[in-house]
Design a protein around this motif. Sequence first.
Motif, PDB file in Angstrom:
ATOM      1  N   MET A  51      -4.483  -4.791   2.158  1.00 49.46           N
ATOM      2  CA  MET A  51      -5.031  -4.871   3.506  1.00 49.46           C
ATOM      3  C   MET A  51      -6.521  -5.200   3.436  1.00 49.46           C
ATOM      4  SD  MET A  51      -3.325  -1.644   5.583  1.00 49.46           S
ATOM      5  CE  MET A  51      -4.325  -2.044   7.026  1.00 49.46           C
ATOM      6  N   GLU A 104      -8.308  -4.426   9.316  1.00 48.65           N
ATOM      7  CA  GLU A 104      -6.966  -4.905   9.668  1.00 48.65           C
ATOM      8  C   GLU A 104      -6.096  -3.767  10.194  1.00 48.65           C
ATOM      9  OE1 GLU A 104      -3.292  -7.330   7.411  1.00 48.65           O
ATOM     10  OE2 GLU A 104      -5.142  -6.808   6.334  1.00 48.65           O
ATOM     11  N   TRP A 105      -5.186  -4.096  11.095  1.00 48.74           N
ATOM     12  CA  TRP A 105      -4.171  -3.156  11.548  1.00 48.74           C
ATOM     13  C   TRP A 105      -3.026  -3.123  10.538  1.00 48.74           C
ATOM     14  CZ3 TRP A 105      -3.251  -3.810  17.554  1.00 48.74           C
ATOM     15  CH2 TRP A 105      -4.463  -3.598  18.212  1.00 48.74           C
ATOM     16  N   SER A 106      -2.394  -1.990  10.409  1.00 47.02           N
ATOM     17  CA  SER A 106      -1.285  -1.840   9.470  1.00 47.02           C
ATOM     18  C   SER A 106      -0.044  -2.547  10.007  1.00 47.02           C
ATOM     19  CB  SER A 106      -0.980  -0.355   9.248  1.00 47.02           C
ATOM     20  OG  SER A 106       0.177  -0.208   8.456  1.00 47.02           O
ATOM     21  N   ARG A 107       0.496  -3.467   9.217  1.00 42.87           N
ATOM     22  CA  ARG A 107       1.663  -4.237   9.667  1.00 42.87           C
ATOM     23  C   ARG A 107       2.914  -3.373   9.784  1.00 42.87           C
ATOM     24  NH1 ARG A 107      -1.437  -7.496   6.549  1.00 42.87           N
ATOM     25  NH2 ARG A 107      -0.520  -6.772   4.602  1.00 42.87           N
ATOM     26  N   ASP A 108       2.979  -2.287   9.013  1.00 42.88           N
ATOM     27  CA  ASP A 108       4.139  -1.398   9.091  1.00 42.88           C
ATOM     28  C   ASP A 108       3.808  -0.107   9.842  1.00 42.88           C
ATOM     29  OD1 ASP A 108       2.461  -0.382   7.205  1.00 42.88           O
ATOM     30  OD2 ASP A 108       3.969  -0.191   5.617  1.00 42.88           O
ATOM     31  N   ASP A 228      -5.709   0.057  17.041  1.00 41.00           N
ATOM     32  CA  ASP A 228      -4.263  -0.070  17.217  1.00 41.00           C
ATOM     33  C   ASP A 228      -3.813   1.041  18.166  1.00 41.00           C
ATOM     34  OD1 ASP A 228      -1.531  -0.358  17.030  1.00 41.00           O
ATOM     35  OD2 ASP A 228      -1.504  -0.560  14.851  1.00 41.00           O
TER      36      ASP A 228
END
Length: 316
Positions: A51, A104-108, A228
């Motif tokens: 990330m 970054e935002w966490s994709r999961d 988020d």
Amino acid sequence: MYLNIFADTTAPLDMTGTDEFRSLLASAADLGIPHAPDVPYASCNIVLRRMRFHFLAWGRPDAPPIVLLHGGHQSAHSWDLVSLSLARRYRVLALDQRGHGDSEWSRDVAYANHEMSLDAEAFITAMGLERPVLVGHSMGGRNAMLLTRRSQHLLRALGIVDVGPEVSEKGRAAIAGFVQAAQEFDDLEHFVRKVREYDPYRSRAHIERTVKYNMLERADGKYVSKCDSNPRRLGIVRGTGPMENITLDDARSFDLPVLLVRGGDSNILEADAAERFAAALPQGRLVTVPKAGHNVHGANTKGFLEALEGFLEAVA
């Protein structure tokens, strides 16, 4: 559309020539916070655990290192006045944690405190920091405690700001209510009013200066939170199991100097809970900062700096 300036490549961006930095210097002068106008200050990016993370780097690279972890629904910029003052003597690295600020935002949607503590540990390792002092506020304090329980050999000392093994559920609910009501606004004035209602200790001028770090302007002209919006990211819902929570028994194993800072009017860390936490720490010190609620370093920056700088001198 972003409202603030930050590095958009892997190269550090010198922030000292920006209007944002000039505004910060003016705020520090107004509040009487000791600082140096020519301190090094840069916006940077780093890839950790697949990330991209944004962080702010202050001070000389060869100065003793301090890592700062912000609270939920905040960013590395929540420490700006603190970082500016500390950078006269220290290398200060303020990390935007996943899903917050300009990281970054966490994709999961992995926003457990355990995951964030692993991010902080990876950051310390990747930056090659030799036993830094780690300071965390609220959510960042929880992450710092989890890191300490797992890898305290990496740290010289620990600072925990207005959080502990025991927190007030009433206070937690108040934070959750503010966050849920601070997702979308027609104008920035509405957001400023909401922040003033939640945190009356901060001046309107200070909130107006920092609003750019918390909001984005959407294509339809509305302003939305940069964080988020998934509720799992803030630690509002208490984690379950030993990987997510610190106990007083865990605190008894923290064999390093620990400063616990509580806001005198905190609705999160009650006075008796803070005393039990400090008593459990083998090398613990409790300082209560007056004229401050949960956001101690934003409400009474001078009082917070007095507590932290005395501690830093003792552990140097």
